[in-house]
Write an enzyme that holds these catalytic residues in place. Sequence first.
Site, PDB file in Angstrom:
ATOM      1  N   ASP A   8       0.855  -1.186   0.000  1.00  9.98           N
ATOM      2  CA  ASP A   8       0.000   0.000   0.000  1.00  9.98           C
ATOM      3  C   ASP A   8       0.886   1.229   0.000  1.00  9.98           C
ATOM      4  O   ASP A   8       2.001   1.210   0.545  1.00  9.98           O
ATOM      5  CB  ASP A   8      -0.926   0.022   1.216  1.00  9.98           C
ATOM      6  CG  ASP A   8      -1.926   1.179   1.171  1.00  9.98           C
ATOM      7  OD1 ASP A   8      -2.168   1.714   0.070  1.00  9.98           O
ATOM      8  OD2 ASP A   8      -2.466   1.548   2.225  1.00  9.98           O
ATOM      9  N   SER A   9       0.373   2.292  -0.591  1.00  8.20           N
ATOM     10  CA  SER A   9       1.123   3.550  -0.588  1.00  8.20           C
ATOM     11  C   SER A   9       1.132   4.185   0.795  1.00  8.20           C
ATOM     12  O   SER A   9       1.988   5.017   1.095  1.00  8.20           O
ATOM     13  CB  SER A   9       0.500   4.527  -1.593  1.00  8.20           C
ATOM     14  OG  SER A   9      -0.848   4.794  -1.242  1.00  8.20           O
ATOM     15  N   CYS A  72      -4.182  -0.986  -2.449  1.00  7.27           N
ATOM     16  CA  CYS A  72      -4.293   0.469  -2.586  1.00  7.27           C
ATOM     17  C   CYS A  72      -5.163   0.722  -3.800  1.00  7.27           C
ATOM     18  O   CYS A  72      -4.845   0.252  -4.907  1.00  7.27           O
ATOM     19  CB  CYS A  72      -2.906   1.081  -2.775  1.00  7.27           C
ATOM     20  SG  CYS A  72      -2.891   2.830  -3.228  1.00  7.27           S
ATOM     21  N   GLU A 162      -5.901   9.226   9.493  1.00  8.65           N
ATOM     22  CA  GLU A 162      -4.459   9.162   9.742  1.00  8.65           C
ATOM     23  C   GLU A 162      -4.020  10.072  10.893  1.00  8.65           C
ATOM     24  O   GLU A 162      -2.939   9.886  11.450  1.00  8.65           O
ATOM     25  CB  GLU A 162      -3.691   9.486   8.467  1.00  8.65           C
ATOM     26  CG  GLU A 162      -3.887   8.410   7.403  1.00  8.65           C
ATOM     27  CD  GLU A 162      -2.844   8.428   6.312  1.00  8.65           C
ATOM     28  OE1 GLU A 162      -2.170   9.472   6.162  1.00  8.65           O
ATOM     29  OE2 GLU A 162      -2.712   7.413   5.604  1.00  8.65           O
ATOM     30  N   CYS A 196     -11.863   2.914  -0.651  1.00  6.75           N
ATOM     31  CA  CYS A 196     -10.565   3.280  -0.088  1.00  6.75           C
ATOM     32  C   CYS A 196     -10.335   2.388   1.113  1.00  6.75           C
ATOM     33  O   CYS A 196     -11.254   2.168   1.919  1.00  6.75           O
ATOM     34  CB  CYS A 196     -10.530   4.754   0.324  1.00  6.75           C
ATOM     35  SG  CYS A 196      -9.021   5.235   1.213  1.00  6.75           S
ATOM     36  N   HIS A 198      -8.823   2.886   3.765  1.00  8.57           N
ATOM     37  CA  HIS A 198      -8.943   3.570   5.056  1.00  8.57           C
ATOM     38  C   HIS A 198     -10.376   3.531   5.598  1.00  8.57           C
ATOM     39  O   HIS A 198     -10.596   3.541   6.805  1.00  8.57           O
ATOM     40  CB  HIS A 198      -8.557   5.049   4.933  1.00  8.57           C
ATOM     41  CG  HIS A 198      -7.095   5.325   4.844  1.00  8.57           C
ATOM     42  ND1 HIS A 198      -6.307   4.888   3.806  1.00  8.57           N
ATOM     43  CD2 HIS A 198      -6.268   6.016   5.675  1.00  8.57           C
ATOM     44  CE1 HIS A 198      -5.073   5.302   3.998  1.00  8.57           C
ATOM     45  NE2 HIS A 198      -5.018   5.984   5.122  1.00  8.57           N
TER      46      HIS A 198
END
Length: 279
Positions: A8-9, A72, A162, A196, A198
Amino acid sequence: MAKIGVFDSGYGGLTILEKMRHALPQYDYIYLGDNARTPYGTRSFEVIYEYTWQCVRHLLLHENAALVVVACNTASARALRNIQQLDLLKIWEQDGSDVRRVLGVIRPTVERVSAFTRSKHVGVLATPGTVASESYILELEKQDPSLIVTQEACPMWVPLIENAEHTGDGADYFVKKYVDEILCRDPEIDTLILGCTHYPLLRKKIEAALPAGVHVLAQGDLVASALTDYLERHKALEEKLDKNGTCEFLTTEHPEKFRQSASVFLNDLNISAKHIDLQ
């Protein structure tokens, strides 16, 4: 013998890794986060492709990964096809081995949509980069041309997560904002894709902002299920995989920074990562 690689980035791919390890705990995993160069979503197609291939190639050639899951959405949308169709072929030509695979997260997600939607109206909540790529629209149209797909970019959600602000009341405003906007554009949506990695951390808030009857599809369980099926169908690859139940973490950032940020996604303060430099 070999490992399952996960790339993942940033950090969201850890939600995919967690579900994969829950479904398939027997395998050895190695996770690579290109955390020093995140986010990818604001970069050009060429840069996203270059960075993604550097990471995937490192896992394949230097970390003994026989299979890599690109966890990702931005990288899956912008780089996966070239890697599958061009770069892997070059490796096969060089060493004569075709038992290496690179998979993404978009296709396993869209393949399950038809099992949930009844109205044929599907929504996609994603980052601006993924929305701009229209990868979900293209893949969903391949699955079922009759689907009506509406996308909504949610630029505030990743920063909230984040910075560990996603559990507070302040996040409620931005969750409701984007949910209301996509439903205003298409009130008939009955299936909503979290595009996504996240976003599963906001799932409870998203579901609370939705009317009853709207299905929310998060990628972790879908990707883990697809991987289980994939390994059952590709025995030559599966037999190459180590089965010690281990997991390693690599990062292009400082290991302590990775540990602190990764703990938001895994609820584990004992994560140990190794720093790597990519060529």
